[in-house]
Design a protein around this motif. Structure first.
Motif, short mmCIF file in Angstrom:
data_model
loop_
_atom_site.label_atom_id
_atom_site.label_comp_id
_atom_site.label_asym_id
_atom_site.label_seq_id
_atom_site.Cartn_x
_atom_site.Cartn_y
_atom_site.Cartn_z
N TYR A 19 1.72 -8.88 -7.68
CA TYR A 19 1.04 -7.58 -8.40
C TYR A 19 1.47 -7.41 -9.43
N ASN A 45 -2.81 6.15 -9.99
CA ASN A 45 -2.20 5.87 -8.61
C ASN A 45 -3.25 6.53 -7.56
N THR A 70 -6.65 1.29 -1.56
CA THR A 70 -5.14 1.15 -1.31
C THR A 70 -4.73 1.80 -0.11
N VAL A 71 -5.93 2.34 0.77
CA VAL A 71 -5.45 2.94 2.05
C VAL A 71 -5.88 1.92 3.03
N ASN B 243 2.56 11.03 -1.62
CA ASN B 243 1.28 11.62 -2.07
C ASN B 243 1.25 12.50 -3.51
N ALA B 259 2.44 4.64 -5.53
CA ALA B 259 2.96 4.67 -4.45
C ALA B 259 3.04 3.18 -3.72
N PHE B 304 3.18 -3.75 -3.99
CA PHE B 304 2.03 -3.30 -4.69
C PHE B 304 1.69 -2.08 -4.27
N PRO B 305 0.78 -1.43 -4.69
CA PRO B 305 0.41 0.08 -4.51
C PRO B 305 -0.36 0.09 -3.04
N SER B 306 0.06 1.05 -2.26
CA SER B 306 -0.39 1.19 -0.99
C SER B 306 -0.22 2.68 -0.45
N TYR B 307 -1.28 3.15 0.45
CA TYR B 307 -1.12 4.50 1.02
C TYR B 307 -1.24 4.06 2.47
N ALA B 308 -1.14 3.08 2.73
CA ALA B 308 -1.55 2.66 4.27
C ALA B 308 -0.52 3.09 5.27
N ARG B 310 1.38 1.37 6.67
CA ARG B 310 1.44 0.03 7.56
C ARG B 310 1.81 -1.12 6.77
N LEU B 312 3.54 -5.10 5.72
CA LEU B 312 3.05 -6.37 5.93
C LEU B 312 4.28 -7.39 6.56
#
Ligand SMILES: Cc1cc2nc3c(=O)[nH]c(=O)nc-3n(C[C@H](O)[C@H](O)[C@H](O)COP(=O)(O)OP(=O)(O)OC[C@H]3O[C@@H](n4cnc5c(N)ncnc54)[C@H](O)[C@@H]3O)c2cc1C
Ligand SMILES: [Zn+2]
Lengths: 81, 421
Positions: A19, A45, A70-71, B243, B259, B304-308, B310, B312
């Motif tokens: 990325y 963001n 992104t979720v 957040n 994030a 990389f951006p993520s709000y999961a 969860r 990898l």
């Protein structure tokens, strides 16, 4: 792991890719310094869909535009840029 | 027998006769009032400690902490609990050492056992250049009166006998740098302890209350919209870690924050085998043993951006591989749980404790993967800012204006590219 469908190489594991930044963070040469600074140093963001620049670093080395959530991590499209 | 809220051995003994049914709940569950002097968004350790210091230091008790889920359910309850102050740069180590001082008295001050365990926090050096960097860091710390001890290879071997010190070790150990006052703490207890102490002073802790918008008049914030209705406020402090972006966006503000997901995992519990925190100058792998006996492991964020919330598998694999190379005995343990949190990666790797471009609105965020250790200092400094409108002296370098002025505090020197950090 994300499965990213490189237009050149086909579906490959995310660990082959890097990325770089979101598309709105690309500094244009013509920008005045204050705009360049805002572009580089602030991000939307989003907790949502996002258009991102990725590099197929350990593959064909193409720069790619990936539209990704992104979720959920769902990928809607991948295209060469 | 009356309800008891002060924790003590005597109260425990008294309860032995009545099946321990005499305890009060640790904090109330109030309905939100119409308005407060100060609203804090986010019931993690940072938000709760901010509320506590607003009440205890500044006498401001008409305060509510609004939490969208349950308190401590964010990164506070997901981190690997390493507490230390041994950063290279003065602005960072002086701030984090102020926090470390507060950790040392926290259980007494809050009347809540946060199990702060100063078992030492050690960085390993794997090469001459690692040792040079560690020596420089140690010198910088000692110049500011902060404890740092450079260790020889033999001293490291004595401290952690299970490290691979063989000639064929994948990561040869040349020495280390330790901070003996560093260690670990019980993360949930930190949230609960601050919540209970703040509640006792009159602060309302309101859970299941998500902020969905801000109300403003003439460029000044006047309150928030929430899933439990609108609430008015004199001042509003955002304190939502991962957040930060989406919450600031509700006020139309973009931040130097992205994030990312950070993972951690823990093995089955075993007898004591590692009694210090192990980190490394070259690897991003940190190892400690919890008081329950599990080996707690963490590594790099997913880059990389993520709000999961969860992570990898490749990250887990890399972290496990590094940990096993350092301490081969770990290969015999089973991993029992892994989890993730959403970190607020700032664009110089340092926190932001600052006023925002909307009057009355403030931000505490950008803690990246390292804000647990700051919890008491962060709350203390944020309370100063929210109470007086002026930054705490040690938090002055952490204003939002530093990105435009160029006075960033970048320990890794990688700028606005959090994935390289
Ligand atoms: C896996 C992992 C390991 C880590 N290891 C360490 C470590 O060893 N040492 C260290 O110092 N740091 C570590 N950290 C970092 C540390 O956990 C964080 O920096 C710190 O906990 C942040 O605290 P907080 O109170 O700001 O955030 P949180 O505890 O995340 O609290 C923020 C709260 O805001 C709430 N919220 C969000 N949006 C809203 C909304 N719209 N309305 C209302 N509430 C909202 C969330 O539900 C959450 O409870 C680690 C982090 C992770 C994820
Ligand atoms: Zn390719």
């Amino acid at each position: 792991m994300l499965l990213i469908d490189c237009p050149h190489c086909g579906p490959r594991a995310q660990s082959e890719f890097a990325y770089d930044r979101t598309l709105d963070a690309i500094v244009q040469l013509a920008m005045v310094p204050s705009d360049a600074m805002t572009t580089l140093y602030t991000r939307a963001n989003p907790r949502d869909w996002s258009d991102e620049l990725w590099h197929h670093r350990s593959g064909c080395r193409t720069w790619l535009v990936v539209r990704r959530q992104t979720v959920t991590h769902a990928i809607e499209s991948v295209r060469a840029c | 027998m009356g309800r008891v809220s002060r924790y003590s051995a005597l109260a425990l003994l008294r309860g032995a006769l009545t099946g321990q049914r005499h305890w009060d709940r640790a904090w109330r569950d109030p309905a939100p009032r119409k308005s407060y002097d100060v609203l804090i968004i986010g019931g993690g350790g940072h938000g709760l400690s901010t509320a506590y210091y607003l009440a205890s230091v500044h006498g401001i008790t008409n305060v509510a902490v609004l939490e969208k889920g349950w308190i401590g359910g964010g990164n506070t309850g997901r981190n690997t609990t390493i507490v230390r102050s041994n950063y290279r740069q003065p602005a960072l180590h002086n701030f984090f050492d102020f926090a470390l001082g507060l950790w040392e008295g926290m259980s007494d001050e809050l009347n809540f056992n946060v199990m702060f365990s100063p078992r030492g926090a050690m960085f390993l050096g794997h090469s001459d250049s690692d040792m040079t960097a560690l020596a420089q860091r140690g010198d910088a710390l000692r110049c500011d009166g902060i404890d740092a001890e450079l260790l020889t290879r033999a001293q490291v071997a004595a401290l952690v006998p299970l490290l691979d010190m063989s000639p064929s070790a994948r990561f040869p150990v040349h020495g280390g740098l330790t901070q003996r006052r560093g260690g670990t703490a019980r993360h949930d207890a930190v949230a609960w302890g601050y919540a209970r102490a703040a509640d006792t002073l009159g602060v309302d802790i309101i859970q299941n209350c998500e902020i969905t918008g801000f109300t403003t008049t003439g460029g000044r914030v006047t309150g928030v919209e929430t899933t439990r209705g609108p609430i008015g406020a004199g001042r509003v402090g955002i304190c939502v870690a991962g957040n930060s972006g989406p919450v600031a966006a509700l006020a139309g503000i973009e931040l130097p924050i992205e994030a990312q997901t950070l993972q951690a995992f823990v093995t089955e519990p075993v007898k004591p085998m590692i009694d210090t925190v192990i980190m490394s100058q070259s690897l991003h792998c940190y190892i400690s043993q919890s008081d329950k006996g599990g080996i707690v492991l963490g590594g790099d964020p997913d880059q990389f951006p993520s709000y999961a919330q969860r992570g990898l598998p490749p990250r887990l694999e890399k972290t496990a591989a590094e940990a096993i190379a350092l301490v081969p005995a770990l290969s015999r343990l089973r991993m029992v749980r892994c989890w993730s949190g959403t970190t607020d990666m700032s664009f110089d790797g340092s926190p932001i404790i600052s006023a925002l471009p909307v009057d009355g609105l403030y931000l505490n965020g950008g803690w990246c993967y390292g804000g647990f250790k700051a919890t008491p200092g962060s709350g203390y400094a944020y309370a100063t800012l929210l109470a007086t409108g002026e930054p705490h002296a040690l938090a002055r370098p952490f204003g939002l204006d530093r990105f435009a002025s160029g006075a960033t505090i970048d320990e890794a020197g990688v700028g606005p590219m959090p994935q390289l950090r």
